[in-house]
Design a protein around this motif. Structure first.
Motif, short mmCIF file in Angstrom:
data_model
loop_
_atom_site.label_atom_id
_atom_site.label_comp_id
_atom_site.label_asym_id
_atom_site.label_seq_id
_atom_site.Cartn_x
_atom_site.Cartn_y
_atom_site.Cartn_z
N ALA A 1 -6.19 1.64 -16.70
CA ALA A 1 -5.10 1.54 -15.72
C ALA A 1 -5.49 0.54 -14.65
CB ALA A 1 -4.81 2.90 -15.08
N GLY A 2 -4.50 0.01 -13.97
CA GLY A 2 -4.70 -0.87 -12.83
C GLY A 2 -3.86 -0.38 -11.66
N PHE A 3 -4.42 -0.42 -10.44
CA PHE A 3 -3.75 0.11 -9.26
C PHE A 3 -3.81 -0.91 -8.13
CE2 PHE A 3 -6.29 3.34 -11.46
CZ PHE A 3 -5.31 4.25 -11.86
N GLU A 4 -2.74 -0.98 -7.34
CA GLU A 4 -2.77 -1.80 -6.12
C GLU A 4 -3.31 -0.96 -4.98
OE1 GLU A 4 0.60 -3.93 -4.88
OE2 GLU A 4 0.96 -4.89 -6.83
N VAL A 5 -4.14 -1.59 -4.16
CA VAL A 5 -4.71 -0.90 -3.00
C VAL A 5 -3.64 -0.78 -1.93
CG1 VAL A 5 -6.49 -0.93 -1.23
CG2 VAL A 5 -7.01 -1.76 -3.54
N GLU B 1 -10.40 2.02 4.17
CA GLU B 1 -11.07 2.47 5.38
C GLU B 1 -12.54 2.74 5.08
OE1 GLU B 1 -10.73 6.34 8.35
OE2 GLU B 1 -8.91 5.55 7.41
N ASN B 2 -13.43 2.03 5.77
CA ASN B 2 -14.87 2.23 5.64
C ASN B 2 -15.35 2.19 4.19
OD1 ASN B 2 -15.04 2.58 8.45
ND2 ASN B 2 -14.64 4.79 8.27
N GLY B 3 -14.88 1.20 3.44
CA GLY B 3 -15.32 1.04 2.06
C GLY B 3 -14.59 1.91 1.07
N ARG B 4 -13.67 2.76 1.56
CA ARG B 4 -12.86 3.61 0.67
C ARG B 4 -11.48 2.98 0.51
NH1 ARG B 4 -11.76 7.98 3.63
NH2 ARG B 4 -12.67 7.08 5.51
N VAL B 5 -10.89 3.16 -0.67
CA VAL B 5 -9.56 2.60 -0.91
C VAL B 5 -8.63 3.72 -1.37
CG1 VAL B 5 -10.46 0.33 -1.51
CG2 VAL B 5 -10.10 2.01 -3.32
N LEU B 6 -7.33 3.49 -1.16
CA LEU B 6 -6.31 4.46 -1.53
C LEU B 6 -5.35 3.80 -2.53
CD1 LEU B 6 -5.46 7.40 -0.58
CD2 LEU B 6 -3.62 6.25 0.67
N VAL B 7 -5.11 4.47 -3.67
CA VAL B 7 -4.22 3.93 -4.69
C VAL B 7 -3.23 5.00 -5.13
CG1 VAL B 7 -5.97 2.32 -5.51
CG2 VAL B 7 -5.73 4.55 -6.63
N ASP B 8 -2.10 4.55 -5.65
CA ASP B 8 -1.08 5.45 -6.20
C ASP B 8 -1.47 5.80 -7.63
OD1 ASP B 8 1.12 6.84 -6.99
OD2 ASP B 8 2.55 5.17 -6.79
N LEU B 9 -1.89 7.04 -7.85
CA LEU B 9 -2.34 7.48 -9.18
C LEU B 9 -1.18 8.02 -10.02
CD1 LEU B 9 -5.07 7.75 -10.77
CD2 LEU B 9 -5.13 10.14 -10.01
N THR B 10 -0.03 8.20 -9.43
CA THR B 10 1.08 8.91 -10.09
C THR B 10 1.49 8.29 -11.42
OG1 THR B 10 1.83 9.31 -7.83
CG2 THR B 10 3.27 10.04 -9.61
N PRO B 11 1.70 6.98 -11.52
CA PRO B 11 2.12 6.43 -12.82
C PRO B 11 1.11 6.69 -13.93
CG PRO B 11 2.48 4.83 -11.06
CD PRO B 11 1.67 5.94 -10.47
N PHE B 12 -0.18 6.69 -13.59
CA PHE B 12 -1.18 6.98 -14.61
C PHE B 12 -1.11 8.43 -15.06
CE2 PHE B 12 -5.43 8.63 -15.62
CZ PHE B 12 -5.73 7.84 -16.73
N LEU B 13 -0.84 9.34 -14.13
CA LEU B 13 -0.79 10.76 -14.46
C LEU B 13 0.47 11.11 -15.25
CD1 LEU B 13 -2.01 12.26 -11.06
CD2 LEU B 13 -3.37 11.84 -13.13
N LEU B 14 1.58 10.47 -14.91
CA LEU B 14 2.85 10.78 -15.57
C LEU B 14 2.98 9.96 -16.86
CD1 LEU B 14 5.28 11.14 -12.53
CD2 LEU B 14 4.20 12.94 -13.89
N GLN B 15 2.24 10.38 -17.86
CA GLN B 15 2.30 9.76 -19.18
C GLN B 15 1.95 10.83 -20.21
OE1 GLN B 15 -1.00 7.41 -20.58
NE2 GLN B 15 -2.20 7.80 -18.71
N ASP B 16 2.20 10.51 -21.47
CA ASP B 16 1.83 11.42 -22.56
C ASP B 16 0.37 11.17 -22.90
OD1 ASP B 16 1.68 13.05 -24.79
OD2 ASP B 16 2.70 11.62 -26.11
N ALA B 17 -0.51 11.76 -22.09
CA ALA B 17 -1.94 11.44 -22.20
C ALA B 17 -2.60 12.04 -23.43
CB ALA B 17 -2.66 11.93 -20.94
N VAL B 18 -2.08 13.15 -23.97
CA VAL B 18 -2.71 13.79 -25.12
C VAL B 18 -2.15 13.29 -26.45
CG1 VAL B 18 -3.18 15.86 -23.77
CG2 VAL B 18 -1.13 15.76 -25.19
N GLY B 19 -1.17 12.39 -26.41
CA GLY B 19 -0.61 11.87 -27.65
C GLY B 19 0.31 12.83 -28.36
#
Length: 826
Positions: free
Chosen positions: A136-140, A144-162
């Motif tokens: 997956a690829g995410f936009e930052v 803050e202080n070397g930590r980044v925040l990304v939107d994980l939702t599109p990665f989670l909302l998928q048919d991950a188990v096939g």
């Protein structure tokens, strides 16, 4: 010229200041400002829940740090046939978050190809030679202080188990992921100290739903399940991998090591096992630094729960033998514990619409083989099928249908089976594959050297009754103790571990124990006469004869008392089926004696016998025993049983896989059971691989059975029984002749069949055709003459009907995947 262009560029920017500002990188907000008003979940990977937009924002404070990711099916579909069960584990992936500008990539390194070297340039050469995977690829969105925040939702909302692929693979319809009907499920999205968990409600939409899907989904056009995503902290580097040895079974990992000397194998194989260390490494017996603890699903009802606790606890016997004290423990999952927490090894109770497989699986570190979490899935309908089999063997319901479980031999057998099943599946999560030769080894009359075999119930004859008081083994087998010693025994500091392991395996062999697994046992044409599923005893032929006597008593004692008062008589068929088919798996075991070869996973110099054909006399004994099962008197359904099986009443339609197929509509088909059993025997004996081995073994040693001898025996069997005075038996014998001819035609016309086999079978068909012509009578022999004639005229275009397939059995029919990781189909 260059100065002129630079001046022109500056001039243009002065005229278009807005354009100049838009091309400059905008500064990102801090995480604290961006997440104002959101719910924060601290833990291994902290995350924020934006309830207004339904989004998960992941705070990544571990850039370029490897961690483990895997998907799971949290709430399944409930169909064993499709395989989408609650708790099913997906494939593990080592991943790391890597930043590039305003983007973060979730990258999976390629651990299948490595260089176990201290030279960074050598390691880099391998890394750059093989592809990686970006999941997956995410936009930052904030930092803050070397930590980044990304939107994980599109990665989670998928048919991950096939699930889409599984539904398509089982031909249950054409479905696709529907984002509009999918969302986060926050009740089961949590962060723990060592893992962060996300759960989603996933909906697949489609059409042309198959019968398995329609059976379990309220509206088949929309299939909704819960899928789960786990991000887990990887173990530290203090775990020491242990080498795999093919002579003793362990699942695990394998990879190419390009730092290996040219004189050494490039493929490295490690076993999978839990990390276990003694508190006192110098002591012969010591407590563990951290015991292995398994937790039982509290949703399991009694008395099943107690049976699972007892069976799982058997493994402590094996760890005792490996020099540990109380190193393997079993507990009920506490109310405040979360089964998603990676710290809990779990035995889970799962419900399905039909009886089905149980599984033992593990989440492992793909780098080393270390087991991080063990997960067992047990199907709840299994125990009902075990009870049904016991019902057919010893059930005798009177007017009072209530029975106390403590005095009920049927329930006692079922619980004994569950203890063995729990031990078997937990064995997989400890790293062990199946050992199918174990049923022929050990110090008991029925083998029982390992719980990692597939045992059938041991039923013995006492007078004119059947006894099931010793149906299943109690406790861990002798082989299991050796295997746990191989995987978990801690050797004295300074000793050569490989030498110690070789010595351990050698000592195991001296006790008469060995290891053979799925590839040796599952194919119908497999070679070894002692590797089989659902059999018992040291000798397959002797056990077949014994089992046939149990079957005879079971059929002669079969009556309406096998079901409680008030139960529709037609449902007797479900109890009758496993009694009639009681010998089916011992028939398969005995068939492997014909053209069989004994062998071991020998290493050069280890002293084991390598390979030898089964002696001629034993092959002949097996063939004689198998041919005797085709006798019409054996195949006939008792007349008393036929009179007890009416058509099904309204709303009592059977599961079609649990009863005999039929050609007679609603009425019970008196010939169908014989067709199913005889067809199975012909299929096993006329297996193309077995027939080819018969040709070759006879060519190498004329004393050994050849294919002609097999064909002559089958031909003679039908001729011997053709003169019976019973019209019913005569019809069974004629059915056998049709099944035999059809099986020969399929074998001869199969493009994959060996040429020598084709020639022998073709000659047998010519011989049969002559016999049928000489015995010409309207009807039966006319048909056989016509069928062979069609084959002779155009063998490439011929098609013959296959025999009716037997009802599911085993007590669960194992037909899915073979073991590629510590996972089961049992």
């Amino acid at each position: 010229m260059h100065r002129f262009l630079l001046t022109l560029s500056l001039s243009l920017l002065s005229f278009f200041p807005v354009l100049a500002q838009s091309t400059a990188p905008a500064s990102l907000p801090t995480i604290g400002v961006f997440t104002t008003g959101m719910d924060r979940n601290p833990g291994f990977l902290p995350f924020y829940w934006d309830a207004r937009k339904g989004k998960i924002w992941l705070e990544i404070d571990k850039l370029d740090t490897e961690l483990l990711y895997y998907p799971t099916l949290a709430q399944g579909i409930g169909s064993n046939d499709i395989g989408l069960d609650r708790g099913r584990l997906g494939q593990e992936h080592i991943v790391k978050f890597q930043r590039s500008g305003n983007k973060v990539l979730m990258i999976e390194p390629n651990y299948a190809y490595r260089a176990l070297s201290n030279d960074p340039l050598e390691r880099r050469a391998v890394e750059q030679s093989f592809a990686q995977s970006v999941h997956a690829g995410f936009e930052v969105a904030a930092e803050e202080n070397g930590r980044v925040l990304v939107d994980l939702t599109p990665f989670l909302l998928q048919d991950a188990v096939g699930a889409v692929q599984d539904i398509a693979r089982t031909k249950q319809g054409a479905y696709r992921f529907d984002a509009t009907r999918s969302a986060m499920y926050m009740l089961q999205s949590k962060a723990f100290p060592q893992n962060t968990e996300f759960e989603t409600i996933i909906t697949l939409t489609g059409d042309q739903a198959g019968p398995y899907l329609r059976e379990v989904v309220p509206t088949p056009a929309a299939v909704t399940m819960h899928q789960h995503h786990s991000f887990v902290q990887l173990p530290d580097d203090k775990y020491k991998p242990r080498l795999f040895d093919p002579r003793i079974g362990y699942g695990g990992i394998e990879f190419f090591d390009y730092a290996s000397p040219v004189s050494q194998p490039i493929m490295k194989r490690y076993i999978s096992r839990h990390r276990l260390e003694k508190k006192d490494p110098t002591a012969a017996v010591s407590e563990a630094v951290k015991p292995i603890v398994y937790y039982i699903d509290p949703g399991t009802p009694e008395p099943i729960r107690s049976a699972l606790l007892e069976g799982t606890a058997w493994w402590n016997q094996a760890f005792d033998a490996a020099g540990y004290k109380n190193a393997f423990q079993v507990k009920l999952l506490p109310p405040d514990a979360d089964p998603m927490d990676v710290r809990y090894n779990l035995v889970q109770w799962v419900h399905r619409s039909t009886r089905g497989w149980s599984y033992g699986a593990s989440i492992i570190d793909p780098r080393t083989g270390e087991i991080i979490k063990g997960k067992v899935t047990l199907g709840s309908l299994r125990v009902r099928q075990d009870y049904l089999i016991a019902q057919g063997l010893v059930g005798s319901f009177g007017a009072d249908t209530t029975q106390k479980a403590a005095n009920d031999p049927m329930m006692a057998m079922s619980l004994a089976r569950l203890r063995q099943l729990a031990a078997h599946e937990v064995g997989h999560t400890l790293g062990l594959p199946h050992n199918y030769i174990a049923s022929t080894q050990g110090d008991t009359p029925f083998g029982r050297a390992s719980v990692m075999d597939y045992p059938t119930m041991v039923a013995t004859v006492k007078g004119n009754a059947i006894d099931i008081s010793d149906a299943y083994a109690t406790g861990i087998g002798a082989y299991d103790k050796w295997s746990i010693r191989y995987g978990y025994e801690q050797f004295v500091a300074g000793s050569n571990e490989k030498q110690q392991l070789d010595k351990l395996v050698s000592n195991m062999h001296k006790t008469g124990l060995s290891f053979l697994t799925d590839q040796d046992a599952r194919p119908e044409g497999s070679v070894h006469p002692a590797t089989h599923l659902w059999d018992n005893g040291a000798n397959a032929v002797d056990e077949l004869k014994r089992v046939m006597e149990v079957r005879r008593i079971a059929l002669s004692n079969f009556s309406e008392k096998k079901i409680p008062v008030g139960t529709p008589m037609a449902t007797l068929e479900e109890v009758f089926v496993p009694m009639y088919m009681f010998h089916r798996y011992q028939v398969e075991a005995a068939a492997k004696v014909v053209a069989g070869q004994t062998y071991t996973n020998a290493l050069r110099g280890d002293g084991q016998a390598v390979m030898a054909p089964v002696p001629a006399a034993e092959q002949q004994r097996a063939l004689d025993a198998l041919v005797s099962t085709l006798t019409p008197s054996v195949l006939a359904v008792p007349d008393a049983v036929l009179k007890m099986l009416p058509p099904r009443p309204f709303r009592f339609n059977p599961n079609q896989r649990e009863v005999f197929k039929r050609h007679t509509g609603l009425a019970f088909d008196a010939l169908a059971p014989a067709e199913a059993v005889a067809g199975l025997t012909y299929r096993l004996l006329l297996n193309p691989d077995r027939c080819a081995r018969l040709v070759r073994q006879h060519a190498l040693d004329p004393k050994l059975m050849g294919l002609d001898a097999l064909l002559n025996a089958l031909n003679k069997q039908t001729q011997t029984n053709s003169t019976t005075n019973s019209p019913y038996w005569k019809e069974i014998n004629q059915q056998n002749e049709r099944l035999y001819v059809d099986a020969l035609i399929r074998l001869a016309s199969n493009k994959e069949t060996d040429g020598s086999v084709k020639a022998a079978v073709h000659n047998e068909l010519l011989t049969l055709n002559t016999r049928f012509t000489n015995a010409f009578k309207p009807g039966h022999y006319t048909y056989l003459h016509w069928a062979i004639g069609r084959y002779l005229n155009d063998p490439d275009q011929i098609s013959t009907p296959g025999a009716m397939t037997p009802p599911d059995g085993a007590p669960i029919d194992p037909g899915q995947d073979w073991l590629s990781s510590p996972c089961d189909v049992y």
